[in-house]
Design a protein around this motif. Structure first.
Motif, PDB file in Angstrom:
ATOM      1  N   GLN A  17      20.980   0.780  -9.005  1.00 14.28           N
ATOM      2  CA  GLN A  17      21.167   2.142  -8.338  1.00 14.28           C
ATOM      3  C   GLN A  17      20.885   1.823  -7.166  1.00 14.28           C
ATOM      4  O   GLN A  17      19.901   1.141  -6.786  1.00 14.28           O
ATOM      5  N   SER A  18      21.803   2.463  -6.283  1.00 11.06           N
ATOM      6  CA  SER A  18      21.481   2.629  -4.968  1.00 11.06           C
ATOM      7  C   SER A  18      20.780   3.814  -4.469  1.00 11.06           C
ATOM      8  O   SER A  18      21.034   5.122  -4.793  1.00 11.06           O
ATOM      9  N   TYR A  19      19.513   3.538  -3.874  1.00 12.49           N
ATOM     10  CA  TYR A  19      18.727   4.834  -3.839  1.00 12.49           C
ATOM     11  C   TYR A  19      18.974   5.390  -2.284  1.00 12.49           C
ATOM     12  O   TYR A  19      18.690   4.895  -1.273  1.00 12.49           O
ATOM     13  N   GLU A  20      19.711   6.736  -2.325  1.00 10.52           N
ATOM     14  CA  GLU A  20      20.122   7.077  -1.009  1.00 10.52           C
ATOM     15  C   GLU A  20      19.647   8.956  -0.941  1.00 10.52           C
ATOM     16  O   GLU A  20      20.334   9.297   0.034  1.00 10.52           O
ATOM     17  N   ARG A  21      18.901   9.281  -1.563  1.00 15.93           N
ATOM     18  CA  ARG A  21      18.589  10.758  -1.634  1.00 15.93           C
ATOM     19  C   ARG A  21      17.709  11.123  -0.464  1.00 15.93           C
ATOM     20  O   ARG A  21      18.034  12.071  -0.009  1.00 15.93           O
ATOM     21  N   ALA A  22      16.740  10.105  -0.120  1.00 16.08           N
ATOM     22  CA  ALA A  22      16.010  10.868   1.118  1.00 16.08           C
ATOM     23  C   ALA A  22      15.236   9.537   1.672  1.00 16.08           C
ATOM     24  O   ALA A  22      15.173   8.531   0.920  1.00 16.08           O
ATOM     25  N   GLY A  23      14.591   9.783   2.829  1.00 16.80           N
ATOM     26  CA  GLY A  23      13.545   8.766   3.355  1.00 16.80           C
ATOM     27  C   GLY A  23      12.172   9.617   3.339  1.00 16.80           C
ATOM     28  O   GLY A  23      12.238  10.894   3.273  1.00 16.80           O
ATOM     29  N   LEU A  24      11.183   8.815   3.865  1.00 11.97           N
ATOM     30  CA  LEU A  24       9.672   9.403   3.922  1.00 11.97           C
ATOM     31  C   LEU A  24       9.190   8.715   5.227  1.00 11.97           C
ATOM     32  O   LEU A  24       8.947   7.511   5.293  1.00 11.97           O
ATOM     33  N   THR A  25       8.905   9.478   6.166  1.00 11.09           N
ATOM     34  CA  THR A  25       8.359   9.044   7.577  1.00 11.09           C
ATOM     35  C   THR A  25       6.870   9.679   7.531  1.00 11.09           C
ATOM     36  O   THR A  25       6.644  10.673   6.757  1.00 11.09           O
ATOM     37  N   GLU A  26       6.237   8.926   8.450  1.00  8.21           N
ATOM     38  CA  GLU A  26       4.610   9.486   8.788  1.00  8.21           C
ATOM     39  C   GLU A  26       4.860  10.919   9.013  1.00  8.21           C
ATOM     40  O   GLU A  26       3.830  11.721   8.575  1.00  8.21           O
ATOM     41  N   THR A  27       5.580  11.517   9.683  1.00 12.56           N
ATOM     42  CA  THR A  27       5.777  12.787   9.995  1.00 12.56           C
ATOM     43  C   THR A  27       6.046  13.891   8.936  1.00 12.56           C
ATOM     44  O   THR A  27       5.709  15.053   8.757  1.00 12.56           O
ATOM     45  N   ASP A  28       6.336  13.238   8.043  1.00  9.33           N
ATOM     46  CA  ASP A  28       6.864  13.857   6.885  1.00  9.33           C
ATOM     47  C   ASP A  28       5.626  14.516   6.000  1.00  9.33           C
ATOM     48  O   ASP A  28       5.659  15.284   5.037  1.00  9.33           O
ATOM     49  N   LEU A  29       4.686  13.494   5.860  1.00 12.38           N
ATOM     50  CA  LEU A  29       3.430  13.540   5.197  1.00 12.38           C
ATOM     51  C   LEU A  29       2.467  14.745   5.430  1.00 12.38           C
ATOM     52  O   LEU A  29       2.554  15.321   6.539  1.00 12.38           O
ATOM     53  N   GLU A  30       2.018  15.299   4.567  1.00 14.08           N
ATOM     54  CA  GLU A  30       0.791  16.496   4.511  1.00 14.08           C
ATOM     55  C   GLU A  30      -0.530  15.665   5.154  1.00 14.08           C
ATOM     56  O   GLU A  30      -0.448  14.433   5.074  1.00 14.08           O
ATOM     57  N   PRO A  31      -1.286  16.406   5.399  1.00 17.38           N
ATOM     58  CA  PRO A  31      -2.359  15.799   6.132  1.00 17.38           C
ATOM     59  C   PRO A  31      -3.436  15.034   5.201  1.00 17.38           C
ATOM     60  O   PRO A  31      -4.107  14.191   5.767  1.00 17.38           O
ATOM     61  N   ASP A  32      -3.345  15.363   3.856  1.00 18.11           N
ATOM     62  CA  ASP A  32      -4.206  14.555   2.966  1.00 18.11           C
ATOM     63  C   ASP A  32      -3.185  14.139   1.687  1.00 18.11           C
ATOM     64  O   ASP A  32      -2.417  14.737   1.572  1.00 18.11           O
ATOM     65  N   TRP A  33      -3.850  13.425   0.939  1.00 17.90           N
ATOM     66  CA  TRP A  33      -3.044  12.924  -0.132  1.00 17.90           C
ATOM     67  C   TRP A  33      -2.980  14.089  -1.374  1.00 17.90           C
ATOM     68  O   TRP A  33      -1.832  14.179  -2.112  1.00 17.90           O
ATOM     69  N   PRO A  34      -4.043  14.808  -1.634  1.00 15.39           N
ATOM     70  CA  PRO A  34      -3.637  15.681  -2.633  1.00 15.39           C
ATOM     71  C   PRO A  34      -2.803  16.858  -2.389  1.00 15.39           C
ATOM     72  O   PRO A  34      -1.976  17.605  -3.131  1.00 15.39           O
ATOM     73  N   ALA A  35      -2.665  17.272  -0.780  1.00 15.43           N
ATOM     74  CA  ALA A  35      -1.429  18.088  -0.528  1.00 15.43           C
ATOM     75  C   ALA A  35      -0.201  17.481  -0.506  1.00 15.43           C
ATOM     76  O   ALA A  35       0.574  18.243  -1.064  1.00 15.43           O
ATOM     77  N   GLN A  36      -0.091  16.240  -0.360  1.00 12.68           N
ATOM     78  CA  GLN A  36       1.193  15.616  -0.475  1.00 12.68           C
ATOM     79  C   GLN A  36       1.402  15.326  -1.995  1.00 12.68           C
ATOM     80  O   GLN A  36       2.630  15.587  -2.512  1.00 12.68           O
ATOM     81  N   PHE A  37       0.632  14.834  -2.744  1.00 12.34           N
ATOM     82  CA  PHE A  37       0.727  14.974  -4.333  1.00 12.34           C
ATOM     83  C   PHE A  37       1.127  16.332  -4.775  1.00 12.34           C
ATOM     84  O   PHE A  37       2.114  16.243  -5.583  1.00 12.34           O
ATOM     85  N   ARG A  38       0.562  17.062  -4.156  1.00 15.35           N
ATOM     86  CA  ARG A  38       1.127  18.824  -4.848  1.00 15.35           C
ATOM     87  C   ARG A  38       2.424  18.925  -4.594  1.00 15.35           C
ATOM     88  O   ARG A  38       3.285  19.550  -5.331  1.00 15.35           O
TER      89      ARG A  38
END
Length: 233
Positions: A17-38
């Motif tokens: 499959q070609s994965y083309e839905r989105a990207g993920l940059t450092e500026t996309d991240l929440e400030p901590d892992w639980p917030a990003q997980f949520r």
């Protein structure tokens, strides 16, 4: 035995499959892992994924034999990710002698994965009891009845064990029967993370992998102990 490709079955080498839905940059991240997980869990729920809280948990025995299985995450916060099981099960026996553990949330429809790696610890009894009270009665009966991971002669043997438990506590579908207590051999494990990776598929297998990493020996609740790294795909 021939090593030639079985032409009667699917050709796994041609599955992609070609994965083309989105990207993920450092500026996309929440400030901590639980917030990003949520945030990603909310995306998975809104996206209609079946059992988005299902994760593949891998453990290793004292001699290094690795096992994996799907379980359901039933809680998370800054301390880690929690699941519940029989403390006499194969995975619990592994964790009792080797607490190193990893879990993967495989959200293929979203072209995402979350990897949690760390060490397991038992949750306290009060937390187990609070979750147990939310479980369907049938699941409570099942927890008492199943000698999880142990050999059985046949299905009838398991059904007989369920009938024995229902004779003690009332039928699984009898909502008027007294409450079923928590088995002394059942409870929660918390995966206390040292690493939480957020994986986003990209075209040409040039995936985005951003990882929250905790300093060795630091407190999991200390925000300053966590840094973000980008890993090559």
């Amino acid at each position: 035995m021939s090593t030639e490709q079985d032409q009667t079955g699917p050709d796994l080498a041609q599955m992609r499959q070609s994965y083309e839905r989105a990207g993920l940059t450092e500026t996309d991240l929440e400030p901590d892992w639980p917030a990003q997980f949520r945030r990603w869990m909310q995306d998975a729920v809104r996206g209609g994924l079946r059992e988005p809280n299902a994760m593949v948990v891998a453990t290793a025995s004292a001699d290094g034999t690795v096992s994996s299985r799907s379980v359901l995450a039933k809680g998370y916060d800054a301390r880690g990710v929690v699941f519940y099981t029989n403390y006499e099960s194969a995975k619990s026996r592994d964790l009792a002698v080797n607490p190193s553990v990893s879990a993967t949330f495989p959200w293929y429809e979203l072209q995402r994965q979350i990897h949690v790696r760390g060490r397991a610890e038992r949750v306290d009894a009060s937390e187990t009891e609070a979750y147990w009270a939310q479980r369907p009665r049938g699941s409570q009966i099942g927890a008492w009845a199943s000698p999880q991971s142990r050999p059985l002669t046949d299905r009838a043997a398991l059904d007989a064990l369920q009938l024995q438990v229902e004779a003690r506590f009332g039928a699984a579908d009898d909502e008027q029967a007294p409450a079923v207590p928590v088995p002394p051999f059942w409870g929660g494990w918390r995966i206390v993370p040292t690493l939480v990776e957020f994986w986003q598929g990209r075209r040409g297998r040039m995936h985005d992998r951003l990882v929250f990493v905790r300093d060795a020996g630091s407190d999991v609740l200390d925000p300053a102990a966590w840094t973000v790294q980008r890993l090559a795909p």
